[in-house]
Design a protein around this motif. Structure first.
Motif, mmCIF file in Angstrom:
data_model
loop_
_atom_site.group_PDB
_atom_site.id
_atom_site.type_symbol
_atom_site.label_atom_id
_atom_site.label_comp_id
_atom_site.label_asym_id
_atom_site.label_seq_id
_atom_site.Cartn_x
_atom_site.Cartn_y
_atom_site.Cartn_z
ATOM 1 N N UNK A 146 0.859 -1.172 0.000
ATOM 2 C CA UNK A 146 0.000 0.000 0.000
ATOM 3 C C UNK A 146 0.906 1.235 0.000
ATOM 4 N N UNK A 147 0.538 2.292 -0.711
ATOM 5 C CA UNK A 147 1.397 3.483 -0.771
ATOM 6 C C UNK A 147 1.401 4.345 0.489
ATOM 7 N N UNK A 148 0.569 4.029 1.471
ATOM 8 C CA UNK A 148 0.451 4.879 2.658
ATOM 9 C C UNK A 148 1.780 5.228 3.323
ATOM 10 N N UNK A 164 12.166 6.673 -4.889
ATOM 11 C CA UNK A 164 12.199 5.620 -3.888
ATOM 12 C C UNK A 164 13.325 4.655 -4.224
ATOM 13 N N UNK A 165 14.185 4.365 -3.268
ATOM 14 C CA UNK A 165 15.196 3.318 -3.406
ATOM 15 C C UNK A 165 14.696 2.147 -2.580
ATOM 16 N N UNK A 166 14.502 1.005 -3.224
ATOM 17 C CA UNK A 166 13.866 -0.142 -2.569
ATOM 18 C C UNK A 166 14.580 -1.430 -2.921
ATOM 19 N N UNK A 167 14.400 -2.428 -2.060
ATOM 20 C CA UNK A 167 14.963 -3.749 -2.333
ATOM 21 C C UNK A 167 13.905 -4.836 -2.284
ATOM 22 N N UNK A 168 12.629 -4.442 -2.268
ATOM 23 C CA UNK A 168 11.572 -5.447 -2.174
ATOM 24 C C UNK A 168 10.450 -5.166 -3.170
ATOM 25 N N UNK A 200 5.436 2.231 -4.463
ATOM 26 C CA UNK A 200 5.900 3.495 -5.052
ATOM 27 C C UNK A 200 5.020 3.939 -6.217
ATOM 28 N N UNK A 201 4.634 2.998 -7.052
ATOM 29 C CA UNK A 201 3.871 3.331 -8.260
ATOM 30 C C UNK A 201 2.564 4.059 -7.946
ATOM 31 N N UNK A 202 1.658 3.501 -7.131
ATOM 32 C CA UNK A 202 0.412 4.228 -6.851
ATOM 33 C C UNK A 202 0.620 5.481 -5.990
ATOM 34 N N UNK A 203 1.777 5.572 -5.354
ATOM 35 C CA UNK A 203 2.091 6.791 -4.602
ATOM 36 C C UNK A 203 2.505 7.908 -5.558
ATOM 37 N N UNK A 257 9.660 -8.639 -12.822
ATOM 38 C CA UNK A 257 9.087 -8.379 -14.145
ATOM 39 C C UNK A 257 7.663 -7.857 -14.015
ATOM 40 N N UNK A 258 7.203 -7.220 -15.067
ATOM 41 C CA UNK A 258 5.825 -6.741 -15.117
ATOM 42 C C UNK A 258 5.504 -5.756 -14.018
ATOM 43 N N UNK A 259 4.328 -5.930 -13.418
ATOM 44 C CA UNK A 259 3.874 -5.028 -12.357
ATOM 45 C C UNK A 259 4.716 -5.105 -11.096
ATOM 46 N N UNK A 260 5.517 -6.172 -10.958
ATOM 47 C CA UNK A 260 6.381 -6.316 -9.788
ATOM 48 C C UNK A 260 7.696 -5.557 -9.926
ATOM 49 N N UNK A 261 8.008 -5.077 -11.125
ATOM 50 C CA UNK A 261 9.313 -4.464 -11.399
ATOM 51 C C UNK A 261 9.342 -2.982 -11.022
#
Length: 142
Positions: free
Chosen positions: A68-70, A88-92, A99-102, A117-121
């Motif tokens: 969730x972007x909260x 955003x710097x992320x490892x998960x 990050x995307x919907x935020x 890949x895809x929506x997970x990337x």
């Protein structure tokens, strides 16, 4: 930073911890974690990075956790900045997906990012901070 059971925390490859500022004057940095406040505070203390971060957002500060972007939106609220101005710097995967919907640009760091890949990337995947080209990064937002 990465957890190391023998030595506590160590910087991720290419991460410079000897600079009290990040990208330059006016750059604000927040720590956003799904961990507890005690974990975040200990991380900042051990790493010596407490003065770099304007704020930290932990599971105690939000109702919903990543993906969730909260949590990211809470950090922008505290810092008084627009999400579209954030990177955003992320490892998960949950972090990339938050990050995307935020409305934030995500840079995935590490093996998870390189294989997502895809929506997970993330928007940009790098193996380590050694692979980060700041000109490319900030140029991507223009």
């Amino acid at each position: 930073m990465e957890a190391d059971s023998r030595r506590g925390y160590r910087p991720a490859a290419g991460c410079r911890i000897d600079r009290p500022q990040s990208g330059g004057a006016g750059t604000l940095v927040a720590l956003v974690t799904s961990g507890e406040r005690g974990y975040a505070d200990e991380f900042l203390r051990i790493s010596g990075l407490a003065e770099v971060f304007v704020c930290s957002v932990t599971l105690e500060d939000v109702v919903k956790l990543k993906p969730n972007p909260e949590p990211y939106l809470k950090a922008t609220e505290i810092m008084g900045v627009e999400p579209s101005q954030c990177v955003v710097f992320e490892d998960s995967i949950s972090g990339f997906k938050a990050a995307r919907p935020a409305g934030m640009y995500s840079v995935g760091v590490g093996e998870v990012a390189l294989h997502a890949v895809g929506d997970d990337a993330p928007d940009l995947a790098i193996g380590s901070f050694n692979d980060l080209n700041p000109d490319r990064l900030f140029g991507a937002r223009d």
